[in-house]
Design a protein around this motif. Structure first.
Motif, PDB file in Angstrom:
ATOM      1  N   ALA A   1       0.802  -1.276   0.048  1.00 14.64           N
ATOM      2  CA  ALA A   1       0.017  -0.119   0.158  1.00 14.64           C
ATOM      3  C   ALA A   1       0.965   1.324  -0.084  1.00 14.64           C
ATOM      4  CB  ALA A   1      -0.883   0.137   1.261  1.00 14.64           C
ATOM      5  N   ASP A   2       2.016   1.107   0.547  1.00 10.32           N
ATOM      6  CA  ASP A   2       2.925   2.416   0.643  1.00 10.32           C
ATOM      7  C   ASP A   2       4.525   1.755   0.513  1.00 10.32           C
ATOM      8  OD1 ASP A   2       1.110   4.904   1.524  1.00 10.32           O
ATOM      9  OD2 ASP A   2       0.444   2.909   2.586  1.00 10.32           O
ATOM     10  N   GLN A   3       5.068   2.498   0.029  1.00  7.62           N
ATOM     11  CA  GLN A   3       6.812   1.815  -0.325  1.00  7.62           C
ATOM     12  C   GLN A   3       7.566   3.303  -0.223  1.00  7.62           C
ATOM     13  OE1 GLN A   3       7.235  -0.885  -3.425  1.00  7.62           O
ATOM     14  NE2 GLN A   3       8.973  -1.950  -2.105  1.00  7.62           N
ATOM     15  N   GLU A   4       8.745   2.931   0.354  1.00  6.38           N
ATOM     16  CA  GLU A   4       9.824   4.129   0.138  1.00  6.38           C
ATOM     17  C   GLU A   4      11.150   3.206   0.082  1.00  6.38           C
ATOM     18  OE1 GLU A   4       9.894   7.656   2.775  1.00  6.38           O
ATOM     19  OE2 GLU A   4      11.949   7.027   3.442  1.00  6.38           O
ATOM     20  N   ILE A   5      11.878   3.575  -0.707  1.00 10.58           N
ATOM     21  CA  ILE A   5      13.410   2.996  -0.787  1.00 10.58           C
ATOM     22  C   ILE A   5      14.338   4.238  -0.966  1.00 10.58           C
ATOM     23  CG2 ILE A   5      15.026   1.671  -2.380  1.00 10.58           C
ATOM     24  CD1 ILE A   5      12.794  -0.069  -3.288  1.00 10.58           C
ATOM     25  N   ARG A   6      15.236   4.205  -0.070  1.00  8.11           N
ATOM     26  CA  ARG A   6      16.361   5.155   0.156  1.00  8.11           C
ATOM     27  C   ARG A   6      17.397   4.638   0.011  1.00  8.11           C
ATOM     28  NH1 ARG A   6      16.534  10.381   3.099  1.00  8.11           N
ATOM     29  NH2 ARG A   6      14.148  10.094   3.628  1.00  8.11           N
ATOM     30  N   LEU A   7      18.441   5.140  -0.683  1.00  9.13           N
ATOM     31  CA  LEU A   7      19.836   4.869  -0.794  1.00  9.13           C
ATOM     32  C   LEU A   7      20.659   5.805  -0.184  1.00  9.13           C
ATOM     33  CD1 LEU A   7      19.878   4.259  -4.804  1.00  9.13           C
ATOM     34  CD2 LEU A   7      20.197   2.555  -2.831  1.00  9.13           C
ATOM     35  N   LEU A   8      21.635   5.319   0.618  1.00  3.53           N
ATOM     36  CA  LEU A   8      22.425   6.138   1.526  1.00  3.53           C
ATOM     37  C   LEU A   8      23.590   6.210   1.113  1.00  3.53           C
ATOM     38  CD1 LEU A   8      20.738   4.983   4.842  1.00  3.53           C
ATOM     39  CD2 LEU A   8      20.427   7.012   3.826  1.00  3.53           C
ATOM     40  N   ARG A   9      24.161   5.023   0.489  1.00  2.00           N
ATOM     41  CA  ARG A   9      25.508   4.881   0.130  1.00  2.00           C
ATOM     42  C   ARG A   9      25.316   4.032  -1.188  1.00  2.00           C
ATOM     43  NH1 ARG A   9      26.501   5.192   5.336  1.00  2.00           N
ATOM     44  NH2 ARG A   9      27.840   7.150   6.094  1.00  2.00           N
ATOM     45  N   GLY A  10      24.690   4.371  -2.269  1.00  2.00           N
ATOM     46  CA  GLY A  10      24.599   3.565  -3.219  1.00  2.00           C
ATOM     47  C   GLY A  10      25.441   3.953  -4.514  1.00  2.00           C
ATOM     48  N   PRO A  11      25.421   3.315  -5.621  1.00  5.34           N
ATOM     49  CA  PRO A  11      24.063   2.146  -5.941  1.00  5.34           C
ATOM     50  C   PRO A  11      24.734   0.851  -5.190  1.00  5.34           C
ATOM     51  CG  PRO A  11      25.714   2.256  -7.721  1.00  5.34           C
ATOM     52  CD  PRO A  11      26.203   3.503  -6.978  1.00  5.34           C
ATOM     53  N   LEU A  12      23.511  -0.121  -5.224  1.00  2.76           N
ATOM     54  CA  LEU A  12      23.767  -1.340  -5.091  1.00  2.76           C
ATOM     55  C   LEU A  12      24.304  -2.273  -6.018  1.00  2.76           C
ATOM     56  CD1 LEU A  12      22.553  -0.257  -2.408  1.00  2.76           C
ATOM     57  CD2 LEU A  12      21.635  -2.584  -1.977  1.00  2.76           C
TER      58      LEU A  12
END
Length: 313
Positions: free
Chosen positions: A238-249
């Motif tokens: 229903a809700d989703q947040e993806i956050r990169l802090l030290r990306g990329p993977l």
């Protein structure tokens, strides 16, 4: 030498940047969740009032990547964040279009949206880079009403955590019952192809995992969590947040994930558990997070009414 990140045509529409109309592919027909078919299976979805198996929400994240890269460049791949509230499902064969507001100079957070041809809203939220304090879902979390009279989630408590798990995504790796396909198969049908995803011709010299597939990587071993959720019940994002802090993977790299229940909420039709996944490199460096609202449909749990009566009279 590097290739361009994307060759996607981007349109200007007033104060918005918009991508092309795309028809995302449904790759979860065979998904099995807790030994039963999922909302992405046509028959299961139709029993619950949907026209067919739904396109999984994070599939749509790929359409925002060229827009965000156009605005923020390399920073998007390193510290990008998509934070979205899924409003309506899309189905295979339907066309959808992603848009993002044009930023003012120095602006690091922009509103995003996606619609169908008929104007139906698929999602809304924010895209951002860097150390942003507020996102669409951080605001939404702050406005949640406590879950009243839970049944499916009656035994779940905020603060519950799961053990650390090691995850990895290779090109030819089948991603299990939850995601019955490989990265190689996804890249053949991904809405926004990029040389960055399959070659070393990028600033990091290694193939990187597409934003939408980070959800797959982070959820790869989620079924091993064994959290006390009653079922079987059909769930949806229903809700989703993806956050990169030290990306990329990177493809083929090991990462460690931990999950924590951060909120419980509900609606007339659903009970929701909000899980925050924290992702570490193998040297314990924090590299990414994901916030996911997994909503269980009450009508899909056969014992719902009986157990509600037993719990609450």
């Amino acid at each position: 030498m590097t290739e361009p990140a994307f060759r996607t045509e981007i349109l200007e529409n007033g104060n918005l940047l918009a991508g092309p109309w795309r028809s995302p592919r449904q790759m979860l027909h065979a998904q099995v969740y807790d030994s039963h078919a999922s909302i992405h299976d046509d028959a299961t979805a139709q029993k619950l009032g949907f026209q067919g198996g739904t396109i999984e929400g994070p599939t749509h994240f790929s359409q925002f990547a060229p827009l965000c890269e156009r605005i923020w460049g390399q920073a998007w791949f390193e510290t990008g964040c998509l934070s979205a509230h899924y409003r309506n499902p899309a189905f295979e064969g339907e066309e959808v279009q992603a848009n993002i507001e044009k930023p003012k100079p120095g602006q690091t957070t922009c509103a995003i949206g996606m619609t169908k041809r008929d104007g139906t809203e698929i999602l809304r939220g924010t895209a951002s880079v860097g150390e942003v304090m507020e996102t669409a879902l951080s605001r939404r979390l702050g406005e949640l009403k406590p879950l009243a009279d839970p049944v499916i989630l009656a035994d779940l408590k905020v603060g519950m955590k799961t053990p650390r798990q090691i995850v990895k995504m290779d090109f030819d790796q089948h991603m299990g019952d939850l995601y019955p396909f490989s990265l190689e198969q996804k890249l053949k049908v991904i809405t926004e192809p990029s040389a960055y995803y399959s070659q070393e011709l990028n600033p990091w010299g290694r193939a990187i995992i597409p934003f939408e597939m980070l959800s797959v990587l982070f959820q790869y071993r989620a079924r091993e969590d064994r959290l006390p959720v009653r079922g079987p019940a059909v769930g949806l994002f229903a809700d989703q947040e993806i956050r990169l802090l030290r990306g990329p993977l990177f493809v083929g790299e090991n990462y460690a994930t931990e999950r924590e229940v951060v909120a419980l909420s509900g609606s007339r039709r659903t009970e929701s558990v909000w899980m925050r996944t924290t992702v570490f490199a193998m040297d314990d460096t924090l590299v990414a997070t994901m916030l996911l609202n997994m909503a269980s449909i009450k009508d899909s749990y056969a014992n719902y009414e009986q157990e509600h009566k037993a719990l609450y009279g």
